[in-house]
Design an enzyme around this catalytic site. Structure first.
Site, short mmCIF file in Angstrom:
data_model
loop_
_atom_site.label_atom_id
_atom_site.label_comp_id
_atom_site.label_asym_id
_atom_site.label_seq_id
_atom_site.Cartn_x
_atom_site.Cartn_y
_atom_site.Cartn_z
N GLN A 105 0.59 -1.08 0.01
CA GLN A 105 -0.01 -0.14 0.17
C GLN A 105 0.97 1.01 0.01
OE1 GLN A 105 -2.33 0.81 3.04
NE2 GLN A 105 -3.89 1.50 2.42
N TYR A 175 -5.94 10.13 5.23
CA TYR A 175 -4.62 10.39 4.93
C TYR A 175 -4.64 11.50 3.66
CZ TYR A 175 -3.65 7.16 8.70
OH TYR A 175 -3.41 6.53 9.33
N ARG A 323 -7.55 -8.08 11.77
CA ARG A 323 -7.15 -8.99 13.09
C ARG A 323 -7.05 -10.27 13.49
NH1 ARG A 323 -10.95 -4.39 15.78
NH2 ARG A 323 -11.55 -5.04 13.96
N CYS A 353 -3.11 -4.47 19.12
CA CYS A 353 -2.50 -3.91 17.76
C CYS A 353 -2.71 -2.56 17.88
CB CYS A 353 -3.19 -5.10 17.08
SG CYS A 353 -5.55 -4.18 17.14
N GLU A 415 -5.16 -22.68 41.78
CA GLU A 415 -5.71 -21.31 41.52
C GLU A 415 -6.52 -21.00 42.63
OE1 GLU A 415 -7.16 -18.64 40.19
OE2 GLU A 415 -8.35 -18.37 41.81
N GLN A 423 -9.37 -11.81 36.26
CA GLN A 423 -10.01 -10.23 35.85
C GLN A 423 -10.84 -10.65 34.99
OE1 GLN A 423 -7.99 -6.89 36.80
NE2 GLN A 423 -6.25 -8.17 37.90
C1 LIG Z 1 -2.59 -2.24 14.08
C2 LIG Z 1 -3.70 -2.01 13.02
C3 LIG Z 1 -2.59 -1.09 11.48
C4 LIG Z 1 -3.47 -1.16 10.57
N1 LIG Z 1 -2.60 -0.21 9.45
C5 LIG Z 1 -3.43 0.16 8.62
C6 LIG Z 1 -2.71 0.93 7.37
O1 LIG Z 1 -1.56 0.51 7.10
N2 LIG Z 1 -3.80 0.71 6.01
C7 LIG Z 1 -5.30 0.76 5.58
O2 LIG Z 1 -5.63 0.71 4.79
N3 LIG Z 1 -5.44 -0.16 7.45
C8 LIG Z 1 -4.74 0.08 8.45
N4 LIG Z 1 -5.76 -0.60 9.10
C9 LIG Z 1 -7.14 -0.73 9.28
C10 LIG Z 1 -6.95 -2.60 8.38
O3 LIG Z 1 -6.23 -2.71 7.18
C11 LIG Z 1 -8.86 -2.89 8.73
O4 LIG Z 1 -9.38 -1.93 7.47
C12 LIG Z 1 -9.39 -2.55 9.80
O5 LIG Z 1 -8.54 -3.66 11.10
C13 LIG Z 1 -10.37 -3.98 10.21
O6 LIG Z 1 -10.89 -5.02 9.43
P1 LIG Z 1 -10.07 -5.88 10.46
O7 LIG Z 1 -11.59 -6.08 11.49
O8 LIG Z 1 -9.72 -7.79 9.63
O9 LIG Z 1 -9.38 -6.22 11.42
C14 LIG Z 1 -4.76 -0.96 10.03
C15 LIG Z 1 -5.50 -1.68 11.49
C16 LIG Z 1 -4.79 -1.81 12.92
C17 LIG Z 1 -5.63 -2.44 13.49
S1 SF4 Z 2 -5.43 -7.38 20.24
FE1 SF4 Z 2 -7.01 -7.93 20.09
S2 SF4 Z 2 -7.87 -7.01 18.36
FE2 SF4 Z 2 -6.03 -6.92 17.60
S3 SF4 Z 2 -5.65 -8.62 16.77
FE3 SF4 Z 2 -4.96 -9.96 19.54
S4 SF4 Z 2 -6.92 -9.97 19.64
FE4 SF4 Z 2 -7.76 -8.84 17.81
#
Ligand SMILES: Cc1cc2nc3c(=O)[nH]c(=O)nc-3n(C[C@H](O)[C@H](O)[C@H](O)COP(=O)(O)O)c2cc1C
Ligand code: SF4
Length: 679
Positions: A105, A175, A323, A353, A415, A423
């Protein structure tokens, strides 16, 4: 890979001239694993290799800056200079060896890239600061626009030279490209502002520059935020028009996301626990109806059933699992093999994350502490049946037990209570927090699978520890809620938030919660949902300030809807029968209350540490017993402690992230075990 239950997931598709092996895509995720020059590191390469090994068809590497002034994150990948070429080549090879298509990207952060990271004043279509970053950007002149456009072209040429199969233009998430597309950030009066055609011009010029550099057949995809959810922001109708325009230009596929920094807290960009699965699918479906090029859908897509259904209904052609692949890189392989019950689902906690990324730290995964630490965990062996004793069955203790058993130790987990979870039990009981329950269930099922010897109702003392003759003891005794004494205490029914959520104490209304951090606010929601009259007192200026941004906005909106009274800058100073005494900046007053709930934080429980250390048993303290922190830290520490005990090399960056001491000087494998006493 094929699976008859999910024929569409594993069917042929195309992105331009490319034919990925399945419909699953790893979307771009900035990880902060690169070096300070934007070059890929061995850590990064091992991580991408691991994900590719799990069978995903297409990998789009993270938003990579095309110019230094567009750098948005401290350790982001760059594609701005030839110095990045060797590292990126290794990343391409890491994915391609498993048959994944490799894209990258191309990114410029514009006004969402802080000078603290890029080293220069941000640039933007207009001199309007982003509300979150809050730095005045320099308004790009037309000559400067031409230079940025050329940088995108040069980056695409570099990508092709490196061997990528395609590039994606980052036109989403507020962006620089999105800043030009959106009237929310673009107030220009020249040919780059005003009408939709003018606002699309920057993207169009970038596309043309890229096309000129890479030739006609090299696929170029574009990511868009279909809705920006803010006045003057982009709507789905704007996006459909842009999508049609991009199709006419020759774009190979569209990747449909949502939001920008200003609306991040609304939870559509990276949907948190409180958002529904598949929340962005209606937007992808609208774009899909309007174009005939492939559409990639994204946004909390976790189950194969949902993924298959989206494809079957024709709402999208490809499914991005972001994720989900951090949490379980083997998602594609497991689904193909019919092992859906074995999936380790992302719990949408956003703790490991995105919260870490926004704090400029490297990305982790709460439920999968191996993510980003693949090289270290490749050394997870050497327990060879030796006894390891873990005290405390909360998140940290269970993680230590899980990874200890995986390393081959004979693990006994003690435990004191009747059940495992610590928790996590209370955390999961709060509304919209079921992910914590899923995490607990996952760990429990793993301990069962790995045959960890679990002893419930087991409160150990030093003598009983010594009787077990363990090789080492891991102390994961967690933290207890604070219960400060206060005038009038004996006249009031006083419980803690944990008591309430665990349903171990009665409560009657009206209820006053002392402590309006995240846990106080969540306890308030739980009580209000159950029909109670609830007031939250917070000594500081804001409620739930320690909650992640996305969780906080949604939580506060729900509290308002439930009629919870929120009193900031107000502290509890006393109690009397049927009342509490509270102190606000200008007055002391009484509020009616039949129950006071303390949500005032917690303190570590380490009673056993000193006697165990004195007895000479090697002991490690982990999790909240060190210091109350987040679940993601407890789990990381639990798993990493096993590596450290084994003397596996843990690089200094990983140690620093956990605030760990230098490596132990003696491995557990040595005859005389000497392990550092605390972490
Ligand atoms: C830690 C992190 C970094 C991300 N970096 C980008 C990125 O570089 N470019 C982008 O378009 N989206 C980025 N995203 C968004 C993801 O590509 C994705 O759209 C978002 O996590 C939702 O999808 P998911 O629920 O499958 O994680 C990022 C998301 C996370 C969690
Ligand atoms: S830290 Fe939490 S939200 Fe992020 S990828 Fe892992 S389980 Fe999913």
């Amino acid at each position: 890979m094929k699976n008859s239950s999910f024929p569409r997931i594993f069917s042929a598709g195309h992105i331009g001239s490319l034919h990925p092996k399945n419909r699953l895509v790893l979307p771009p995720i900035v990880r902060n694993y690169a070096d300070e020059n934007g070059c890929a590191t061995p850590r990064y390469i091992a991580h991408i290799e691991r994900i590719a090994r799990g069978g995903v068809g297409t990998i789009i590497l993270e938003a990579s800056y095309v110019r230094q002034d567009g750098k948005g994150f401290a350790r982001q990948l760059g594609i701005h200079d030839d110095i990045v070429i060797p590292g990126l080549r290794k990343l391409v090879e890491a994915g391609r060896q498993y048959g994944a298509l490799m894209g990258i990207q191309l990114f410029h952060g514009g006004r969402q890239a802080s000078a603290k990271t890029s080293g220069t004043q941000p640039v933007a279509p207009s001199a309007i600061p982003d509300p979150l970053v809050n730095e005045m950007p320099h308004e790009l002149t037309t000559e400067e626009i031409t230079a940025v456009v050329a940088a995108f072209g040069a980056a695409a040429e570099r990508a092709k030279r490196i061997g990528f199969d395609f590039v994606e233009l980052h036109g989403a998430h507020g962006y620089l490209i999105a800043q030009f597309l959106s009237p929310f950030s673009n107030a220009r009066k020249d040919e780059y502002g005003g009408s939709p055609q003018n606002r699309d011009r920057f993207l169009e010029e970038i596309y043309s520059a890229v096309r000129q550099e890479v030739g006609e057949s090299f696929p170029v995809t574009v990511r868009l935020s279909a809705e920006e959810l803010i006045p003057k922001g982009l709507t789905i109708d704007d996006t459909v028009a842009t999508a049609k325009h991009l199709e006419r230009l020759g774009v190979a596929a569209l990747h449909i996301s949502s939001g920008n920094y200003a609306t991040y807290a609304q939870g559509t960009m990276i949907p948190p626990m409180a958002m529904a699965d598949g929340v962005l699918i209606p937007l992808a479906a609208k774009v899909k109806q309007a174009v005939s090029i492939p559409v990639i859908a994204v946004g909390k897509l976790r189950t194969p059933e949902m993924v298959e259904n989206i494809l079957e209904k024709g709402h999208a052609d490809f499914i991005a699992l972001g994720r989900s692949l951090l949490a379980d890189p083997d998602w594609p392989k497991k689904v193909a093999a019919g092992l859906c019950t074995k999936l380790r689902h992302c719990i949408s906690c956003n703790q490991g994350c995105i919260s870490r990324l926004f704090a400029q730290q490297s990305v982790w995964c709460t439920i999968n502490p191996e993510a980003g630490r693949e090289q270290a965990f490749a050394k997870l062996r050497g327990g060879v049946g030796r006894p390891l004793l873990i005290i405390g069955g909360g998140a940290a203790g269970m993680a230590a037990a899980r990874w200890g058993a995986k390393a081959g130790f004979r693990v006994t987990l003690h435990e004191a209570r009747s059940m495992l979870g610590g928790q996590l039990i209370a955390a999961a009981a709060a509304p919209h927090r079921e992910g914590w329950g899923a995490l607990r269930n996952y760990l429990i099922s793993e301990l069962d699978r790995l045959k960890v010897d679990i002893r419930l109702f087991s409160k150990l003392d030093v003598a009983s520890v010594l009787r077990e003759k363990p090789l080492a003891v891991i102390l994961a005794t967690g933290a207890e809620p604070m219960r400060p004494s206060m005038p009038g205490w004996e006249e009031m029914h006083v419980v803690t938030g944990r008591d309430v959520l665990e349903k171990t104490a009665m409560h009657r209304g009206p209820i006053v919660i002392a402590g309006g951090g995240c846990s106080g606010a969540q306890t308030a929601e739980y009580l209000a949902q159950n029909g109670h009259d609830v007031t939250v007192l917070e000594a500081e200026g804001d409620i739930a300030i320690d909650a992640p941004t996305d969780e906080r906005a949604l939580l506060l909106a729900r509290l308002q809807q439930l009629g919870v009274k929120l009193m900031s800058n107000t502290r509890l100073i006393g109690m009397a029968l049927g009342n509490v005494v509270v102190l606000s900046p200008h007055e002391t007053r009484m509020l009616p209350a039949d129950t006071v709930v303390f949500c005032l934080g917690s303190q570590s429980v380490t009673d056993l540490l000193a006697p165990l250390t004195e007895s000479g048993v090697p002991v490690r303290v982990i999790g909240d017993a060190v210091k109350p922190r987040k679940v993601t830290e407890a789990i990381a520490e639990g798993a990493m402690t096993i590596l450290d005990l084994l003397g596996a090399p843990i690089d200094s960056a990983l140690r620093e992230e956990l605030h760990w001491p230098p490596p132990a000087d003696t491995k557990i494998a040595d005859a005389k075990i000497k392990v550092p006493t605390t972490v």
